[in-house]
Write a protein that holds these residues in place. Structure first.
Motif, mmCIF file in Angstrom:
data_model
loop_
_atom_site.group_PDB
_atom_site.id
_atom_site.type_symbol
_atom_site.label_atom_id
_atom_site.label_comp_id
_atom_site.label_asym_id
_atom_site.label_seq_id
_atom_site.Cartn_x
_atom_site.Cartn_y
_atom_site.Cartn_z
ATOM 1 N N GLU A 42 14.380 9.350 -29.131
ATOM 2 C CA GLU A 42 14.006 7.946 -28.948
ATOM 3 C C GLU A 42 13.307 7.738 -27.604
ATOM 4 O OE1 GLU A 42 15.549 3.418 -29.425
ATOM 5 O OE2 GLU A 42 16.763 5.051 -30.179
ATOM 6 N N ALA A 43 13.822 8.344 -26.549
ATOM 7 C CA ALA A 43 13.186 8.226 -25.230
ATOM 8 C C ALA A 43 11.809 8.887 -25.233
ATOM 9 C CB ALA A 43 14.077 8.849 -24.162
ATOM 10 N N ALA A 75 8.555 -1.581 -33.193
ATOM 11 C CA ALA A 75 9.733 -0.924 -33.764
ATOM 12 C C ALA A 75 9.343 0.054 -34.869
ATOM 13 C CB ALA A 75 10.708 -1.970 -34.295
ATOM 14 N N GLU A 76 8.385 -0.322 -35.697
ATOM 15 C CA GLU A 76 7.931 0.567 -36.769
ATOM 16 C C GLU A 76 7.239 1.804 -36.211
ATOM 17 O OE1 GLU A 76 7.129 -2.733 -40.292
ATOM 18 O OE2 GLU A 76 5.582 -2.361 -38.777
ATOM 19 N N LEU A 77 6.417 1.619 -35.195
ATOM 20 C CA LEU A 77 5.752 2.766 -34.564
ATOM 21 C C LEU A 77 6.780 3.671 -33.896
ATOM 22 C CD1 LEU A 77 3.277 4.380 -33.736
ATOM 23 C CD2 LEU A 77 2.999 2.797 -31.800
ATOM 24 N N LEU A 78 7.766 3.081 -33.262
ATOM 25 C CA LEU A 78 8.823 3.866 -32.632
ATOM 26 C C LEU A 78 9.521 4.741 -33.673
ATOM 27 C CD1 LEU A 78 10.427 4.397 -29.991
ATOM 28 C CD2 LEU A 78 11.969 2.582 -30.713
ATOM 29 N N HIS A 103 8.338 6.814 -24.592
ATOM 30 C CA HIS A 103 7.408 7.254 -23.547
ATOM 31 C C HIS A 103 6.000 7.420 -24.122
ATOM 32 C CE1 HIS A 103 6.096 9.094 -19.834
ATOM 33 N NE2 HIS A 103 5.578 10.089 -20.537
ATOM 34 N N LEU A 104 5.901 7.976 -25.318
ATOM 35 C CA LEU A 104 4.592 8.113 -25.952
ATOM 36 C C LEU A 104 3.946 6.748 -26.164
ATOM 37 C CD1 LEU A 104 5.200 10.903 -28.608
ATOM 38 C CD2 LEU A 104 3.754 11.040 -26.590
ATOM 39 N N CYS A 126 -1.781 7.393 -26.414
ATOM 40 C CA CYS A 126 -2.323 6.708 -27.586
ATOM 41 C C CYS A 126 -2.661 7.712 -28.682
ATOM 42 C CB CYS A 126 -3.551 5.868 -27.228
ATOM 43 S SG CYS A 126 -4.934 6.836 -26.634
ATOM 44 N N GLU A 127 -2.227 8.962 -28.492
ATOM 45 C CA GLU A 127 -2.532 9.997 -29.474
ATOM 46 C C GLU A 127 -1.475 11.092 -29.399
ATOM 47 O OE1 GLU A 127 -6.369 12.646 -30.827
ATOM 48 O OE2 GLU A 127 -6.338 11.795 -28.831
#
Length: 85
Positions: free
Chosen positions: A55-56, A27-30, A60-61, A66-67
């Motif tokens: 958000e989508a 959630a924090e990374l999002l 997806h990322l 990973c970068e």
């Protein structure tokens, strides 16, 4: 048969230019990715542009990358980690 826990991504180590490593929940990374993407809509990867909401795009990322290129000489990388208690 592999344990399904091996494929859960609940925590990530996040690496940024000139910053100490951070451990973030999904959630924090999002939220972090949403903030970055909201400011950089003109410069997101082509595959991510097909998603209409920030958000989508961020989800997806997390699921497939990973970068993220955040400008010349800067970077943002994230890797799933398993934290032991």
């Amino acid at each position: 048969m592999p344990d399904s826990l091996m494929y859960e991504e609940n925590h990530f180590v996040v690496l940024e230019q000139n910053q100490p490593e951070q451990f973030l929940t999904t959630a924090e990374l999002l939220e972090k990715l949403k903030l970055i993407l909201a400011q950089r809509q003109d410069d997101v990867p082509r595959e991510v542009q097909k998603f209409t909401s920030v958000e989508a795009q961020a989800q997806h990322l997390i699921d497939t990358y990973c970068e993220l290129d955040v400008g010349p000489g800067n970077f943002l990388q994230w890797y799933a980690v398993r934290l032991e208690k």
